[in-house]
Design an enzyme around this catalytic site. Structure first.
Site, mmCIF file in Angstrom:
data_model
loop_
_atom_site.group_PDB
_atom_site.id
_atom_site.type_symbol
_atom_site.label_atom_id
_atom_site.label_comp_id
_atom_site.label_asym_id
_atom_site.label_seq_id
_atom_site.Cartn_x
_atom_site.Cartn_y
_atom_site.Cartn_z
ATOM 1 N N GLY A 12 -17.352 12.670 -43.922
ATOM 2 C CA GLY A 12 -17.285 13.664 -44.979
ATOM 3 C C GLY A 12 -17.947 13.261 -46.278
ATOM 4 O O GLY A 12 -17.588 13.773 -47.341
ATOM 5 N N SER A 13 -18.961 12.389 -46.210
ATOM 6 C CA SER A 13 -19.609 11.996 -47.473
ATOM 7 C C SER A 13 -20.337 13.188 -48.104
ATOM 8 O O SER A 13 -20.346 13.333 -49.326
ATOM 9 C CB SER A 13 -20.559 10.810 -47.276
ATOM 10 N N ASN A 14 -20.910 14.051 -47.285
ATOM 11 C CA ASN A 14 -21.549 15.246 -47.850
ATOM 12 C C ASN A 14 -20.511 16.196 -48.433
ATOM 13 O O ASN A 14 -20.713 16.744 -49.522
ATOM 14 C CB ASN A 14 -22.379 15.964 -46.774
ATOM 15 N N LEU A 85 -19.655 18.972 -35.447
ATOM 16 C CA LEU A 85 -20.160 18.686 -34.090
ATOM 17 C C LEU A 85 -20.231 19.894 -33.167
ATOM 18 O O LEU A 85 -21.044 19.918 -32.253
ATOM 19 C CB LEU A 85 -19.230 17.658 -33.429
ATOM 20 N N ILE A 88 -21.320 26.922 -33.264
ATOM 21 C CA ILE A 88 -20.573 28.005 -33.923
ATOM 22 C C ILE A 88 -20.491 29.214 -32.987
ATOM 23 O O ILE A 88 -21.522 29.728 -32.543
ATOM 24 C CB ILE A 88 -21.253 28.387 -35.257
ATOM 25 N N ASN A 102 -26.266 24.983 -42.376
ATOM 26 C CA ASN A 102 -26.079 23.662 -41.767
ATOM 27 C C ASN A 102 -27.040 22.657 -42.395
ATOM 28 O O ASN A 102 -28.118 23.023 -42.862
ATOM 29 C CB ASN A 102 -26.371 23.750 -40.263
ATOM 30 N N HIS A 104 -29.069 19.110 -41.283
ATOM 31 C CA HIS A 104 -29.420 18.289 -40.122
ATOM 32 C C HIS A 104 -30.199 17.067 -40.609
ATOM 33 O O HIS A 104 -31.105 17.207 -41.440
ATOM 34 C CB HIS A 104 -30.252 19.108 -39.133
ATOM 35 N N ASP A 145 -29.158 23.893 -34.156
ATOM 36 C CA ASP A 145 -30.200 23.400 -35.075
ATOM 37 C C ASP A 145 -31.451 24.271 -35.064
ATOM 38 O O ASP A 145 -32.570 23.778 -35.003
ATOM 39 C CB ASP A 145 -30.581 21.948 -34.703
ATOM 40 N N GLU A 174 -29.555 13.668 -48.480
ATOM 41 C CA GLU A 174 -28.592 14.769 -48.298
ATOM 42 C C GLU A 174 -27.722 14.941 -49.539
ATOM 43 O O GLU A 174 -27.529 16.053 -50.030
ATOM 44 C CB GLU A 174 -27.707 14.486 -47.074
HETATM 45 C C1 GAR Z 1 -24.934 14.016 -41.892
HETATM 46 O O1 GAR Z 1 -25.985 13.087 -41.925
HETATM 47 C C2 GAR Z 1 -25.401 15.332 -41.297
HETATM 48 O O2 GAR Z 1 -26.740 15.621 -41.560
HETATM 49 C C3 GAR Z 1 -25.199 15.086 -39.828
HETATM 50 O O3 GAR Z 1 -23.961 14.421 -39.767
HETATM 51 C C4 GAR Z 1 -23.849 13.559 -40.907
HETATM 52 C C5 GAR Z 1 -22.444 13.694 -41.472
HETATM 53 O O4 GAR Z 1 -22.245 12.730 -42.455
HETATM 54 N N1 GAR Z 1 -25.210 16.317 -39.094
HETATM 55 C C6 GAR Z 1 -25.712 16.430 -37.859
HETATM 56 O O5 GAR Z 1 -26.150 15.469 -37.248
HETATM 57 C C7 GAR Z 1 -25.717 17.843 -37.301
HETATM 58 N N2 GAR Z 1 -26.480 17.930 -36.104
HETATM 59 P P1 GAR Z 1 -21.028 12.827 -43.470
HETATM 60 O O6 GAR Z 1 -19.759 13.061 -42.645
HETATM 61 O O7 GAR Z 1 -20.993 11.485 -44.144
HETATM 62 O O8 GAR Z 1 -21.291 13.959 -44.411
#
Ligand code: GAR
Length: 188
Positions: A12-14, A85, A88, A102, A104, A145, A174
């Protein structure tokens, strides 16, 4: 005021960057954090920020009502996928048409699709000998995607890179761009 639900499966850093960015916003409120994993780090982040959480189960998500009633109860206008993951389901795509975004961790249309998540993406990019990678922010449609691209940013890939090293560079991109792009799309 637009109300957002963030869907996330992992650390969940984003999600944390998005929460911080909109903390005092008059236009956008993070109203709900949704996860398919009861032990996902993103749920602790939500608790720290005092944002309601919803843990979803596969059967109800794909074969039931898709948690539409819960999302409606929280008056959700937009859905943001930040490391989510699961695909949808149509129920959500119909209810939130053109209002699901989303992120990616690669330059779509390359290195997307089923199973392309997190370090699996970075491993594939490195193994292919790419010299650059990046991030893609896009609208979600019925394919993995695949929906219309809103924004991309690039970074270098070095021959010595491990997936973890590349992941760190991608995460920085990101964190820098995702909140701002969300704001632009939602408020214009
Ligand atoms: C992120 O890098 C995001 O782009 C990726 O999961 C990571 C989650 O990081 N998403 C995918 O790969 C979608 N296909 P986070 O939990 O630290 O935000």
């Amino acid at each position: 005021m637009k109300r957002i639900a963030i869907f996330a499966s992992g650390t969940g850093s984003n999600a944390e960057k998005i929460l911080a960015y909109f903390k005092d916003s008059a236009d956008i409120k993070i109203a709900l954090i949704v996860s398919n994993k009861p032990d996902a780090g993103v749920l602790q982040i939500a608790n720290r920020h005092k944002v309601p959480t919803l843990v979803i189960e596969r059967e109800a998500f794909f074969k039931g009502d898709g948690y539409v009633p819960q999302l409606e109860a929280h008056q959700i206008d937009w859905i943001i996928l930040a490391g989510f993951l699961w695909k949808i389901p149509t129920t959500l795509l119909k209810g939130w048409e053109k209002r699901i975004i989303n992120i990616h961790p690669a330059l779509l249309p390359k290195y997307g699709g089923k199973g392309m998540y997190g370090n699996a993406v970075h491993t594939a990019v490195i193994q292919a000998g790419e010299t650059s990678s990046g991030i893609t922010i896009h609208f979600v449609d019925e394919h993995y995607d695949h929906g219309a691209i809103i924004f991309q940013a690039t970074c270098s890939v070095f021959p010595t890179d491990t997936p973890e090293a590349l992941a760190t560079r991608i995460h920085a991109l990101e964190h820098k761009h995702f909140p701002r792009v969300i704001e632009q799309v939602i408020t214009t």
